[in-house]
Motif scaffolding. Structure first.
Motif, PDB file in Angstrom:
ATOM      1  N   CYS A 371       0.843  -1.362  -0.129  1.00 51.98           N
ATOM      2  CA  CYS A 371       0.009  -0.098   0.059  1.00 51.98           C
ATOM      3  C   CYS A 371       1.011   1.252  -0.243  1.00 51.98           C
ATOM      4  O   CYS A 371       0.477   2.213  -0.623  1.00 51.98           O
ATOM      5  N   ASP A 383     -10.903  -5.954   4.963  1.00 57.26           N
ATOM      6  CA  ASP A 383     -11.620  -6.154   3.414  1.00 57.26           C
ATOM      7  C   ASP A 383     -10.549  -5.852   2.496  1.00 57.26           C
ATOM      8  O   ASP A 383     -10.226  -4.798   2.278  1.00 57.26           O
ATOM      9  N   TYR A 384     -10.257  -6.932   1.677  1.00 57.82           N
ATOM     10  CA  TYR A 384      -9.124  -7.008   0.888  1.00 57.82           C
ATOM     11  C   TYR A 384      -9.606  -6.610  -0.577  1.00 57.82           C
ATOM     12  O   TYR A 384      -8.919  -6.977  -1.619  1.00 57.82           O
ATOM     13  N   SER A 385     -10.879  -6.536  -0.737  1.00 62.19           N
ATOM     14  CA  SER A 385     -11.682  -6.114  -2.087  1.00 62.19           C
ATOM     15  C   SER A 385     -10.921  -5.006  -2.829  1.00 62.19           C
ATOM     16  O   SER A 385     -10.778  -5.023  -3.912  1.00 62.19           O
ATOM     17  N   ARG A 386     -10.913  -3.875  -2.178  1.00 57.83           N
ATOM     18  CA  ARG A 386     -10.247  -2.583  -2.485  1.00 57.83           C
ATOM     19  C   ARG A 386      -8.947  -2.862  -2.887  1.00 57.83           C
ATOM     20  O   ARG A 386      -8.586  -2.445  -4.154  1.00 57.83           O
ATOM     21  N   THR A 389      -8.640  -4.759  -6.110  1.00 58.18           N
ATOM     22  CA  THR A 389      -9.114  -3.912  -7.365  1.00 58.18           C
ATOM     23  C   THR A 389      -8.056  -2.953  -7.933  1.00 58.18           C
ATOM     24  O   THR A 389      -7.820  -2.491  -8.969  1.00 58.18           O
ATOM     25  N   ASP A 390      -7.102  -2.176  -6.657  1.00 54.13           N
ATOM     26  CA  ASP A 390      -6.263  -1.329  -6.917  1.00 54.13           C
ATOM     27  C   ASP A 390      -5.228  -2.110  -7.517  1.00 54.13           C
ATOM     28  O   ASP A 390      -4.351  -1.365  -8.464  1.00 54.13           O
TER      29      ASP A 390
END
Length: 663
Positions: A371, A383-386, A389-390
């Motif tokens: 990050c 929550d690893y969905s973001r 996506t990134d």
């Protein structure tokens, strides 16, 4: 598109490495549990054997299990198969009658000539599993103050500690069978595509007991008199022998299930951890053990499970013709299929959110290495969905994820010995609960100290003698050391609690410390005597041997120089059955007060020695010296490397301030 695939592959590799990191302690945990069982099974008054099953016994990380599963094999009865009763010379109490259409289930009939207590049997002399469970519930309630309730074949005990923490134990009372039933013959003879398990392992499995537990068929009108076969001991052995990638797959799926696959009713679960275990065992037979991509393997296991639910047939691992999901409705099966399909589609997100936290959080690594470098949003609330996506749209994502993957891989191979040493030390310093409980009982009944010490030796020394056959391969030297040190510590605790400082017993304790003087790790490294010398500091402090204490401290400091990982001391303060370690600190009321509200604390011996040095400085009136020691504890960053060290640092700071004010 190719770049996108590269990113996905690197993300999978990162997940693979993290899964391996999370399961590094597997062999140490299994070895510690094996020693616990040996200690527990020295008393066969009521049970032929006692053993742990489920995730705890498999070496899974603690945070993915909800309870401890224990099986107790009753000593007053065993089960024979119907065919063996033809000669009319059966001496076993129970004769089994298997249901041909569901061969994992059976009825137990009392053998001819055996006395029966009417409340446990129906008019045809079939043993009622329902009455047996009612008896098991009453028996458990008699021996514990914990809340007890029936949950399938087990009685679940829930103990709540003062700090609102809870511990759940599922206790299953069972009967052993005189041999494996004929319905399992296929398991030993069928062709296994991957040649796993080997014939040697199969021979070991055949020699293990199978058991009968009190639970009937789903939706059965005669559930009251039905029982089920249990192969928990064999399953545990197979999982101990399971290739590491398959174990990693099982860990990942169990972690996902615990977090994401939840049901309103715990009694009728259409998907459970046992199905994951079953699927992984079947896949071990099918896929070559050279497979090392855990994420791909996990997808294959999910596909296998989805196919089973679509075909309405999930075969029992040992009894192929027993369908584990035959009782489920189409609606239930379709819901599970949808959940599994979603998990497969979002596998990276689900794996990361399920395993990145826990006992040793890896989230700071993700933040720092991904990050921050890419200047993208940090993970919030697991929550690893973001993040996924990134990463998939960032032009440098492939480079950064590859860099993290390589760093984790290098760390695993270059630092693995050190990591394993640290993990092993955590398990070596754990209490051997069955022995500590026995010692407390003996002390409460005023058993003479000489007899208590003799009893302890009669349990521990045979375990040391047979250690190679008890623990996992390569761990015998390390746990031999741990057991000798444990012996010394137990004798110390008995002396302190009995207020008996007899020189003979002190010499005995010191003799065992000497025998456990050096921890030799499976990789050949050792601790340079630091563990034993730290325990000697504790010994002389608690015994009030001030003249020997100074030299012991010097010896420890010499041995611990440049030694990153040093043994720990585990102390239970909020558990009436395991407070021996707490009571041994009666010489130091301030220490006891500091930890009294914690169920269990673990201090590095380095922290303990610093604490003792500061207390001795205060005892001598050297306030400045005591302050210097606390400053040194802070300078060495013990609060970061030793989770509970802040308790003793804060306690010392208050004690020094109070001492200064009183002058």
């Amino acid at each position: 598109m190719a770049e996108n695939m590269s990113v996905k592959q690197m993300m999978d590799e990162v997940a693979n490495e993290l899964i391996v990191c999370k399961t590094n302690a597997r062999m140490a945990k299994i070895s510690h549990l094996a020693i616990m069982e040996e200690a527990l099974n020295t008393d066969k008054t009521f049970f032929k054997h006692t053993f742990c099953t489920g995730s705890y016994s498999e070496g899974m990380p603690d945070y993915i299990r909800s309870d401890v599963d224990e099986m107790y094999v009753l000593s007053f009865g065993n089960v024979v198969w119907q065919a063996s009763n033809e000669n009319k010379t059966c001496t076993a109490p129970f004769v089994a009658e298997i249901y041909p259409d569901e061969p994992a289930y059976l009825k137990l009939k009392l053998a001819d000539g055996i006395f029966k207590e009417e409340r446990f049997f129906d008019e045809h002399s079939y043993f009622k599993s329902s009455s047996f469970m009612e008896w098991a519930l009453v028996a458990n309630q008699f021996f514990t103050e914990s809340k007890c309730e029936i949950n399938g074949p087990s009685v679940t005990q829930t103990h709540t500690f003062e700090m609102s923490a809870t511990e759940m134990r599922d206790k299953v009372l069972c009967f052993s069978c005189d041999s494996w039933p004929s319905c399992t013959d296929d398991y030993f003879t069928r062709q296994k595509q991957s040649n796993w398990p080997s014939q040697a392992i199969l021979s070991e499995i055949r020699r293990l007991d199978c058991h009968v537990v009190s639970v009937g068929r789903h939706n059965s009108d005669t559930k009251d008199i039905e029982w089920r076969l249990s192969f928990s001991v064999a399953e545990r052995k197979l999982i101990h022998e399971m290739p590491a990638p398959f174990f990693g797959c099982m860990f990942a799926l169990k972690a996902i299930k615990k977090k994401y696959i939840l049901f309103e009713s715990q009694q009728r679960k259409p998907f459970c951890s046992y199905f994951i275990k079953t699927a992984c065992l079947w896949m071990c037979e099918t896929i070559p053990s050279k497979t090392d991509n855990i994420m791909d393997l996990t997808r294959k296991v999910i596909d296998w499970l989805i196919d089973c639910y679509k075909e309405n047939n999930l075969p029992h691992y040992f009894i192929r013709h027993q369908n584990l999901i035959g009782h489920l409705s189409d609606v239930c099966r379709n819901k599970v299929i949808q959940q599994l399909a979603t998990i497969k589609h979002e596998l990276w997100v689900r794996v990361m959110s399920s395993i990145a936290g826990g006992e040793v959080s890896l989230r700071p690594v993700i933040k720092r290495q991904i990050c921050d470098k890419l200047k993208i949003a940090d993970v919030i609330n697991d929550d690893y969905s973001r993040l996924e996506t990134d990463l998939l749209k960032h032009p440098k994502a492939s480079l950064v994820t590859r860099s993290l993957k390589n760093a984790l891989h290098d760390l695993r191979h270059t630092q693995k010995p050190k990591t394993l040493e640290w993990l092993l030390l955590q398990w070596m310093s754990r209490d051997i609960e069955p022995i500590s409980k026995k010692v407390l009982v003996w002390m409460k009944h005023d058993v003479p100290i000489s007899e208590i010490i003799g009893n302890i030796e009669s349990i521990v020394l045979p375990i040391i003698r047979d250690i190679k056959s008890i623990v996992m391969k390569g761990y015998d030297n390390a746990f031999t050391t741990a057991l000798y040190q444990f012996l010394g510590d137990l004798i110390l605790s008995v002396m302190v609690c009995s207020q008996n400082k007899c020189k003979e017993y002190q010499k005995k304790a010191l003799c065992y410390y000497k025998k456990g003087e050096k921890i030799i790790h499976p990789n050949g490294n050792d601790d340079n005597y630091s563990g034993m010398r730290g325990l000697l500091v504790k010994f002389h402090y608690l015994m009030g041997n001030d003249s020997e204490l100074k030299g012991a401290i010097t010896d420890f400091e010499t041995a611990s120089q440049n030694n990153t990982f040093i043994s720990s001391v585990e102390i239970y303060a909020d558990n009436e059955n395991r407070d021996l370690s707490y009571r041994s600190w009666e010489i130091d009321g301030i220490f006891q007060y500091a930890i009294k509200d914690h169920n269990c604390v673990r201090f590095s011996l380095k922290t303990i020695v610093f604490y003792i040095k500061a207390k001795m400085a205060l005892k001598s009136g050297h306030i400045d010296r005591a302050y210097q020691i606390v400053d040194q504890m802070n300078h060495e960053n013990l609060k970061k490397t030793d989770k509970y060290s802040f308790i003793l640092i804060n306690t010392l700071e208050r004690s020094i301030a109070d001492y200064a004010n009183d002058m």
